[in-house]
Design an enzyme around this catalytic site. Sequence first.
Site, PDB file in Angstrom:
ATOM      1  N   GLN A 263       0.815  -1.222   0.000  1.00 12.92           N
ATOM      2  CA  GLN A 263       0.000   0.000   0.000  1.00 12.92           C
ATOM      3  C   GLN A 263       0.846   1.268   0.000  1.00 12.92           C
ATOM      4  O   GLN A 263       0.337   2.339  -0.272  1.00 12.92           O
ATOM      5  CB  GLN A 263      -1.017  -0.007   1.137  1.00 12.92           C
ATOM      6  CG  GLN A 263      -0.440  -0.095   2.518  1.00 12.92           C
ATOM      7  CD  GLN A 263      -1.493   0.170   3.574  1.00 12.92           C
ATOM      8  OE1 GLN A 263      -2.371   1.013   3.404  1.00 12.92           O
ATOM      9  NE2 GLN A 263      -1.417  -0.553   4.667  1.00 12.92           N
ATOM     10  N   PHE A 264       2.153   1.141   0.307  1.00  7.98           N
ATOM     11  CA  PHE A 264       2.983   2.351   0.373  1.00  7.98           C
ATOM     12  C   PHE A 264       3.978   2.462  -0.783  1.00  7.98           C
ATOM     13  O   PHE A 264       4.758   3.395  -0.831  1.00  7.98           O
ATOM     14  CB  PHE A 264       3.735   2.399   1.703  1.00  7.98           C
ATOM     15  CG  PHE A 264       2.789   2.364   2.866  1.00  7.98           C
ATOM     16  CD1 PHE A 264       1.958   3.438   3.124  1.00  7.98           C
ATOM     17  CD2 PHE A 264       2.689   1.243   3.670  1.00  7.98           C
ATOM     18  CE1 PHE A 264       1.054   3.408   4.175  1.00  7.98           C
ATOM     19  CE2 PHE A 264       1.789   1.205   4.718  1.00  7.98           C
ATOM     20  CZ  PHE A 264       0.963   2.286   4.970  1.00  7.98           C
ATOM     21  N   GLY A 265       3.947   1.503  -1.676  1.00  7.15           N
ATOM     22  CA  GLY A 265       4.869   1.587  -2.803  1.00  7.15           C
ATOM     23  C   GLY A 265       5.144   0.224  -3.405  1.00  7.15           C
ATOM     24  O   GLY A 265       4.473  -0.757  -3.088  1.00  7.15           O
ATOM     25  N   VAL A 267       7.890  -2.925  -4.671  1.00  2.37           N
ATOM     26  CA  VAL A 267       9.111  -3.615  -4.247  1.00  2.37           C
ATOM     27  C   VAL A 267       9.766  -4.238  -5.482  1.00  2.37           C
ATOM     28  O   VAL A 267       9.087  -4.875  -6.297  1.00  2.37           O
ATOM     29  CB  VAL A 267       8.799  -4.718  -3.203  1.00  2.37           C
ATOM     30  CG1 VAL A 267      10.075  -5.427  -2.766  1.00  2.37           C
ATOM     31  CG2 VAL A 267       8.107  -4.112  -1.979  1.00  2.37           C
ATOM     32  N   ASP A 373       2.289  -4.960  13.042  1.00  2.00           N
ATOM     33  CA  ASP A 373       1.566  -5.370  11.830  1.00  2.00           C
ATOM     34  C   ASP A 373       1.985  -6.784  11.443  1.00  2.00           C
ATOM     35  O   ASP A 373       2.315  -7.061  10.289  1.00  2.00           O
ATOM     36  CB  ASP A 373       1.854  -4.371  10.699  1.00  2.00           C
ATOM     37  CG  ASP A 373       0.889  -4.546   9.530  1.00  2.00           C
ATOM     38  OD1 ASP A 373      -0.102  -5.285   9.673  1.00  2.00           O
ATOM     39  OD2 ASP A 373       1.136  -3.935   8.468  1.00  2.00           O
TER      40      ASP A 373
HETATM   41  P1  ATP Z   1       1.368  -3.743   2.960  1.00  2.00           P
HETATM   42  O1  ATP Z   1       2.017  -2.619   2.230  1.00  2.00           O
HETATM   43  O2  ATP Z   1      -0.078  -3.608   3.088  1.00  2.00           O
HETATM   44  O3  ATP Z   1       2.055  -4.071   4.269  1.00  2.00           O
HETATM   45  P2  ATP Z   1       2.818  -5.862   1.775  1.00  2.00           P
HETATM   46  O4  ATP Z   1       3.546  -6.166   3.039  1.00  2.00           O
HETATM   47  O5  ATP Z   1       2.446  -7.025   0.903  1.00  2.00           O
HETATM   48  O6  ATP Z   1       1.509  -5.037   2.060  1.00  2.00           O
HETATM   49  P3  ATP Z   1       5.213  -4.731   0.705  1.00  2.00           P
HETATM   50  O7  ATP Z   1       5.973  -4.966   1.965  1.00  2.00           O
HETATM   51  O8  ATP Z   1       5.386  -3.421   0.017  1.00  2.00           O
HETATM   52  O9  ATP Z   1       3.667  -4.859   0.909  1.00  2.00           O
HETATM   53  O10 ATP Z   1       5.583  -5.926  -0.278  1.00  2.00           O
HETATM   54  C1  ATP Z   1       4.882  -6.155  -1.486  1.00  2.00           C
HETATM   55  C2  ATP Z   1       5.291  -7.501  -2.038  1.00  2.00           C
HETATM   56  O11 ATP Z   1       6.648  -7.442  -2.494  1.00  2.00           O
HETATM   57  C3  ATP Z   1       5.267  -8.621  -1.016  1.00  2.00           C
HETATM   58  O12 ATP Z   1       4.005  -9.187  -0.952  1.00  2.00           O
HETATM   59  C4  ATP Z   1       6.315  -9.585  -1.538  1.00  2.00           C
HETATM   60  O13 ATP Z   1       5.750 -10.433  -2.499  1.00  2.00           O
HETATM   61  C5  ATP Z   1       7.308  -8.665  -2.222  1.00  2.00           C
HETATM   62  N1  ATP Z   1       8.449  -8.396  -1.327  1.00  2.00           N
HETATM   63  C6  ATP Z   1       8.548  -7.464  -0.358  1.00  2.00           C
HETATM   64  N2  ATP Z   1       9.741  -7.487   0.256  1.00  2.00           N
HETATM   65  C7  ATP Z   1      10.449  -8.473  -0.328  1.00  2.00           C
HETATM   66  C8  ATP Z   1      11.768  -9.026  -0.129  1.00  2.00           C
HETATM   67  N3  ATP Z   1      12.607  -8.557   0.807  1.00  2.00           N
HETATM   68  N4  ATP Z   1      12.147 -10.068  -0.909  1.00  2.00           N
HETATM   69  C9  ATP Z   1      11.299 -10.571  -1.842  1.00  2.00           C
HETATM   70  N5  ATP Z   1      10.052 -10.103  -2.081  1.00  2.00           N
HETATM   71  C10 ATP Z   1       9.620  -9.069  -1.344  1.00  2.00           C
END
Ligand code: ATP
Length: 528
Positions: A263-265, A267, A373
Amino acid sequence: MRKMLSSCLHSIASCCCKKWKPSEDEERSEKDGTVIKNLSASEEREPKYPSRPLPDPPAPVKPGGEVYVALYDYSARTEQDLSFNAGDHLEVVDKSPGEWWVARALTGVSASQQGYIPANYVAPVESLDAEPWYFSDTKRLDAEKMLLAKWNQSGAFLIRNSEGRKGELSLSVLDQGTVKHYKIPKLDNGHYYISKLKSFPTLKELVEYYSRQAEGLCVRLTEPCKKGQIMAPETYGLSYNTVDIWEIDRKSIQLSKKLGTGQFGEVYQGLWNGTTSVAVKTLKPGTMDTSDFLREAQLMKKLRHPKLIQLYAVCTTEEPIYIITELMKNGSLLDYLQKDKGTSLRISDQIEMSAQVASGMAYLESQNYIHRDLAARNVLVGENNICKVADFGLARVFMKENEYEDEDCVYEPKEGTKFPVKWTAPEAINGNRYTIKSDVWSFGILLYEIMTFGQMPYPGMSNIQAVQWLSKGHRMACPPKCPKVLHDIMLKCWKENESDRPTFETLQWQLEDFFDLDTTAYDDSSQY
Ligand code: ATP
């Protein structure tokens, strides 16, 4: 009670009306209400990052410096690192840089060169840690997985510290596709034995003996279990020069594949300095106050544990802010569970993954740090079902502090951010009270997600319905095929009174002990 309910409804309604909107996952899962059932099956590149000179003047090689042996392969990430392979000998000449030492390679690809090495990749020669068969704190299930890897042959073995019996050791041996475990007790005189008929002053002698003959073991010991790349631990920071200076030049990061969107960007997978794979979280402009984030990131960076995603570096001088962390090959646990649906993950895998999360959280608990969270979407999965807790502390930056209440515990979501109602403890929903015990509540929900292969909690209920239902004392029933003992753990996490909920330390050992109760017992060494 009515007052409680109305305050709860007021609180949740304000969350829902103003701030909370369901995530895509929630909408999707609530629509199909799926309950997953089948549990039965079981470069070489030019370094771009500006390098810091070696200590000035370069530390001289002291004759007779301490000699270390490399435990894992390491590929240099900067011009000033040394590449080496497991088994190479290195003379350590300066330990003062901390987690990155200056060493001179005595053997191997970098022989006679001097440079930085990650201190956690080496052990003193002649020490137990340097023995290729000693896998110190490897857990029994991990030992089984490693031994069962396709590159090991029958007779491959390792010795590890026993999980259940502190100070004791166990031998794990691969025998025709199955792994057997033997206790290695000690006699009063300090000698080790597997069979009381034959004892040895050192483990090395024990290994040499059983490498010559099986003598009651299922098979003769052949080669130490191969560690492979998978075993190599995370280094402390990306390199010796990002440990202190961790605001890095964004030009040193090359973004490649998009891994996901939160939700914040977004990855991305990225390459640091042309050498090292990393994950890069890019934050939507305006998502957070940079100084708030930097303050929190200072804390987050100090938190280091094998079951926590390591924060490597940041780029905050311009937008979008980059958060650079270790890369986890299999993405979020939620996706991983939902994709698997029980086709390859067995109950033991599910419990082991839960135990890993509990272990990471127990570390946060010991550091008086609150996640805020915890959910399957915020746990990441690497090779071999390795799970690590991610995004700890970020919720604090994304949420704003409530000025009227206790500063340390109280947060409310920023306008427009999603609020994970179904993961949040009642006291956090109703009173904005976030503590490690509200994390324990969320852990119970995470257990539910794991045991249902990523099903939305409180199936068929909206957020408000779930909150009302909980306030009447109801709790989710045992998911299909979930052992009752695990549901009992969930119920303890969901105790109304925070102080009745277990600690993460307790949760960790309960989940780890589960294997000892439920899977094959150790072979009884007394039979030999
Ligand atoms: P929210 O923003 O609501 O917490 P989220 O945790 O899914 O949701 P992000 O942390 O931005 O959001 O991650 C988005 C997606 O990117 C994850 O669901 C995962 O599939 C991938 N991702 C995030 N961090 C990593 C990482 N360190 N290595 C591999 N994939 C990642």
